[in-house]
Motif scaffolding. Structure first.
Motif, PDB file in Angstrom:
ATOM      1  N   GLN A   2     -34.174  21.559 -13.506  1.00  0.00           N
ATOM      2  CA  GLN A   2     -33.456  22.810 -13.692  1.00  0.00           C
ATOM      3  C   GLN A   2     -34.041  23.573 -14.866  1.00  0.00           C
ATOM      4  O   GLN A   2     -34.578  22.986 -15.795  1.00  0.00           O
ATOM      5  CB  GLN A   2     -31.976  22.519 -13.972  1.00  0.00           C
ATOM      6  N   SER A   3     -33.823  24.875 -14.868  1.00  0.00           N
ATOM      7  CA  SER A   3     -34.356  25.683 -15.964  1.00  0.00           C
ATOM      8  C   SER A   3     -33.662  25.388 -17.270  1.00  0.00           C
ATOM      9  O   SER A   3     -34.125  25.784 -18.312  1.00  0.00           O
ATOM     10  CB  SER A   3     -34.239  27.154 -15.624  1.00  0.00           C
ATOM     11  N   ARG A   5     -33.447  22.497 -18.653  1.00  0.00           N
ATOM     12  CA  ARG A   5     -34.118  21.409 -19.366  1.00  0.00           C
ATOM     13  C   ARG A   5     -35.302  21.988 -20.119  1.00  0.00           C
ATOM     14  O   ARG A   5     -35.874  22.979 -19.724  1.00  0.00           O
ATOM     15  CB  ARG A   5     -34.609  20.325 -18.391  1.00  0.00           C
ATOM     16  N   PRO A  12     -44.566  17.919 -20.425  1.00  0.00           N
ATOM     17  CA  PRO A  12     -44.392  17.108 -19.198  1.00  0.00           C
ATOM     18  C   PRO A  12     -43.043  17.440 -18.576  1.00  0.00           C
ATOM     19  O   PRO A  12     -42.059  17.546 -19.280  1.00  0.00           O
ATOM     20  CB  PRO A  12     -44.408  15.670 -19.735  1.00  0.00           C
ATOM     21  N   PRO A  14     -40.023  16.234 -16.277  1.00  0.00           N
ATOM     22  CA  PRO A  14     -39.513  15.024 -15.604  1.00  0.00           C
ATOM     23  C   PRO A  14     -39.215  15.307 -14.142  1.00  0.00           C
ATOM     24  O   PRO A  14     -38.688  16.356 -13.798  1.00  0.00           O
ATOM     25  CB  PRO A  14     -38.229  14.712 -16.367  1.00  0.00           C
ATOM     26  N   GLN A  15     -39.618  14.398 -13.278  1.00  0.00           N
ATOM     27  CA  GLN A  15     -39.353  14.569 -11.852  1.00  0.00           C
ATOM     28  C   GLN A  15     -38.029  13.897 -11.527  1.00  0.00           C
ATOM     29  O   GLN A  15     -37.832  12.733 -11.871  1.00  0.00           O
ATOM     30  CB  GLN A  15     -40.483  13.899 -11.036  1.00  0.00           C
ATOM     31  N   ARG A  16     -37.134  14.591 -10.879  1.00  0.00           N
ATOM     32  CA  ARG A  16     -35.876  13.994 -10.489  1.00  0.00           C
ATOM     33  C   ARG A  16     -36.103  13.138  -9.259  1.00  0.00           C
ATOM     34  O   ARG A  16     -36.800  13.518  -8.346  1.00  0.00           O
ATOM     35  CB  ARG A  16     -34.857  15.065 -10.193  1.00  0.00           C
ATOM     36  N   ILE A  17     -35.510  11.937  -9.247  1.00  0.00           N
ATOM     37  CA  ILE A  17     -35.727  11.022  -8.128  1.00  0.00           C
ATOM     38  C   ILE A  17     -34.536  11.120  -7.188  1.00  0.00           C
ATOM     39  O   ILE A  17     -33.407  10.948  -7.605  1.00  0.00           O
ATOM     40  CB  ILE A  17     -35.865   9.572  -8.644  1.00  0.00           C
ATOM     41  N   HIS A  18     -34.749  11.422  -5.901  1.00  0.00           N
ATOM     42  CA  HIS A  18     -33.676  11.535  -4.929  1.00  0.00           C
ATOM     43  C   HIS A  18     -33.719  10.362  -3.967  1.00  0.00           C
ATOM     44  O   HIS A  18     -34.778   9.883  -3.591  1.00  0.00           O
ATOM     45  CB  HIS A  18     -33.804  12.848  -4.158  1.00  0.00           C
ATOM     46  N   SER A  19     -32.503   9.921  -3.595  1.00  0.00           N
ATOM     47  CA  SER A  19     -32.439   8.704  -2.789  1.00  0.00           C
ATOM     48  C   SER A  19     -32.940   8.918  -1.365  1.00  0.00           C
ATOM     49  O   SER A  19     -33.058   7.991  -0.595  1.00  0.00           O
ATOM     50  CB  SER A  19     -31.014   8.182  -2.765  1.00  0.00           C
ATOM     51  N   ASP A  24     -40.207   4.838   5.114  1.00  0.00           N
ATOM     52  CA  ASP A  24     -41.133   4.281   6.094  1.00  0.00           C
ATOM     53  C   ASP A  24     -42.369   3.644   5.525  1.00  0.00           C
ATOM     54  O   ASP A  24     -42.891   2.661   6.054  1.00  0.00           O
ATOM     55  CB  ASP A  24     -41.549   5.389   7.085  1.00  0.00           C
ATOM     56  N   GLU A  34     -33.606  -2.940  -0.774  1.00  0.00           N
ATOM     57  CA  GLU A  34     -32.673  -1.862  -0.431  1.00  0.00           C
ATOM     58  C   GLU A  34     -31.570  -2.363   0.473  1.00  0.00           C
ATOM     59  O   GLU A  34     -30.409  -1.961   0.334  1.00  0.00           O
ATOM     60  CB  GLU A  34     -33.430  -0.727   0.270  1.00  0.00           C
TER      61      GLU A  34
ATOM     62  N   LYS B   7     -36.134  -3.131   9.288  1.00  0.00           N
ATOM     63  CA  LYS B   7     -35.842  -1.694   9.315  1.00  0.00           C
ATOM     64  C   LYS B   7     -34.600  -1.416  10.152  1.00  0.00           C
ATOM     65  O   LYS B   7     -33.794  -0.540   9.827  1.00  0.00           O
ATOM     66  CB  LYS B   7     -37.048  -0.919   9.857  1.00  0.00           C
ATOM     67  N   THR B 204     -28.332   6.460  -8.399  1.00  0.00           N
ATOM     68  CA  THR B 204     -29.545   6.450  -7.572  1.00  0.00           C
ATOM     69  C   THR B 204     -30.433   7.656  -7.883  1.00  0.00           C
ATOM     70  O   THR B 204     -31.327   7.993  -7.106  1.00  0.00           O
ATOM     71  CB  THR B 204     -29.168   6.439  -6.085  1.00  0.00           C
ATOM     72  N   ASP B 206     -31.481  10.513 -11.578  1.00  0.00           N
ATOM     73  CA  ASP B 206     -31.408  10.719 -13.037  1.00  0.00           C
ATOM     74  C   ASP B 206     -29.958  10.796 -13.512  1.00  0.00           C
ATOM     75  O   ASP B 206     -29.120  11.426 -12.865  1.00  0.00           O
ATOM     76  CB  ASP B 206     -32.082  12.052 -13.431  1.00  0.00           C
TER      77      ASP B 206
END
Lengths: 106, 377
Positions: A2-3, A5, A12, A14-19, A24, A34, B7, B204, B206
């Motif tokens: 987001q702007s 941050r 650098p 930070p990349q947000r990690i999405h579930s 695959d 998992e 899977k 899951t 940030d």
């Protein structure tokens, strides 16, 4: 990101990690880990379903909340319970904005 | 087991979890016989009403040369620490507006700061993935800089938020872009407990914010980009006590309600929400429709000391004052006289509840207090 941050051309980001990242291409061990996590979550959810049968309704929680809120003195409210603390008005005594320190840290 | 079968089981497990979530959601809906505003209306409560000069800006703290990102008050005495894009922490005497410390940070990309319970130290964290502690009574080095006393190293992502555990300067909780929260022992510099992460059930995505329960410091809540808030007991690392669904975007900010039985959240979905920690109910949504299509994000929240008011800063520069019981906006600090000229990024209430400090992208901090006629009942 987001702007809100901190960022600039050279920082650098930070990349947000999405579930929802694609599963695959992951290895067998990742899928197993998992799966284990999902099975654990299913157990937690089942526990919660059992507990919810004994849970009180929202109105009971509201009643308690109102009681707590309305009994506590609050300096920022125009109408409030006592006792009043005279220190609440400290902001309007003593040095005012005009004499405040305005030096810039460079 | 062959990968194909794994899977299949994985897909089945996802379906099972979604099904359970749906059943839980429906069962919970049946228990939501009212929200807070509905209860208030049916019990004849009147809205809080402010006159035009009731909540006023009584101090403007000038000195940062970049956006203010974070602020925190001392638990005693009226001092504030603020963190800015200019790579500095400033410690202020809020009464006199004087700066008592200006700390140049080893890493300029700071996102959060906190005052220790005794007021002797400040902590900060940011893109360096570390939490740095400064003792305010230390001697400065030959460049005139305050040295770092302790570095808390271990996060694998940025440190988004930090808060000391009340009553002692020994423990601090951080939240991170690595999806975990961590409880640290400052005397050893080591992690006491990691909440979530690779080997445990947790967020899951940030984690952006933490708030420790003022009534029970073993309990804290975290807010995350995964759209949930989670409640933790510091003695139990393996899983959150409860997960709160509902938001439709990143949860940017969380704050415990003064009575310790509820907490508030603010999100990218433009809403603030109030949740009950004992039964998990979402008690109220705080959202005001805008005339244009844009939905401003909620950047920061704070409750007044009774919990009757919810202060919420938004990305468009608004700072709504919500009556938490009636769920109505009673004032906008973003549009009063002498308001900030840009987004309010952080908010904090003083320990005695007599003032609210706001920090903004306009580089200033402002202190607001009630200057009108007070009626005591």
């Amino acid at each position: 990101m987001q702007s809100g941050r901190p960022q600039s051309v050279v920082s650098p980001i930070p990349q947000r990690i999405h579930s929802s990242q694609a599963a695959d291409t992951r290895g067998k061990h990742r899928i197993q880990a998992e799966l284990k996590r999902l099975e654990q979550e299913a157990r937690f959810l089942e526990e919660e379903l059992e507990l919810i049968e004994r849970m009180e309704k929202a109105s009971a929680a509201c009643k308690e909340m109102f009681s707590n809120v309305e009994s506590r003195p609050d300096p920022l409210l125009p109408i409030t319970n006592g006792p009043i603390n005279p220190m609440w008005d400290q902001w309007f005594e003593g040095p005012q904005e005009a004499q405040g320190c305005k030096c810039w840290i460079l | 087991m062959p990968v194909a079968e794994l899977k299949e089981r994985h897909a089945a497990a996802i379906e099972a979890v979604n099904d359970l979530r749906e059943r839980l959601k429906q069962r919970r809906q049946q228990l939501l016989d009212t929200d807070v505003a509905g209860y208030a209306r049916s019990h004849g409560r009147s809205q809080v009403t402010f006159g035009p000069t009731d909540l006023v800006c009584c101090r403007t703290l000038q000195g940062h040369t970049g956006k203010v990102y974070s602020l925190d008050w001392t638990p005693e005495r009226d001092r504030i620490v603020s963190a800015s894009q200019d790579g500095r922490l400033i410690v202020w005497n809020a009464q006199t507006s004087q700066k008592t410390h200006a700390i140049k940070l080893p890493c300029a990309w700071v996102m959060t700061c906190a005052f220790s319970p005794t007021g002797q130290s400040v902590a900060c964290g940011g893109l360096d993935s570390m939490c740095s502690i400064f003792n305010l009574n230390s001697a400065t080095d030959r460049d005139g800089n305050l040295p770092v006393s302790v570095t808390l190293n271990g996060h694998k992502g940025y440190v988004s938020c930090c808060q000391y555990v009340p009553d002692e300067d020994i423990h601090i909780i951080t939240s991170s872009g690595d999806q975990t929260c961590v409880l640290w022992d400052i005397t050893t510099g080591l992690r006491t407990t990691v909440f979530g992460g690779e080997f445990q059930s947790g967020h899951t995505a940030d984690v952006l914010s933490v708030s420790i329960n003022g009534a029970n410091s073993r309990v804290f809540v975290s807010g995350s980009c995964d759209g949930t808030a989670r409640l933790w007991d510091t003695r139990v690392a393996s899983r959150a006590m409860r997960t709160f669904q509902g938001h439709e975007g990143d949860v940017n900010t969380v704050k415990f309600f003064p009575d310790g039985n509820r907490f508030g959240t603010g999100s990218d979905d433009g809403t603030c929400r109030l949740f009950d920690i004992r039964n998990g109910h979402q008690l109220q949504v705080y959202y005001q429709q805008h005339s244009d299509k844009e939905v401003p994000l909620v950047t920061s929240i704070a409750f007044s000391i009774s919990g009757r008011l919810l202060f919420a800063g938004y990305s468009n520069g608004d700072c709504y004052v919500w009556d938490t019981l009636l769920a109505r906006v009673v004032l906008n600090l973003g549009s009063v006289q002498n308001s900030h000229e840009n987004r309010i990024s952080c908010l904090g209430l003083s320990a005695d509840g007599s003032s609210l400090c706001t920090g903004s992208w306009d580089t200033n901090l402002k202190i607001w207090a009630f200057g009108g006629h007070r009626k005591v009942i």
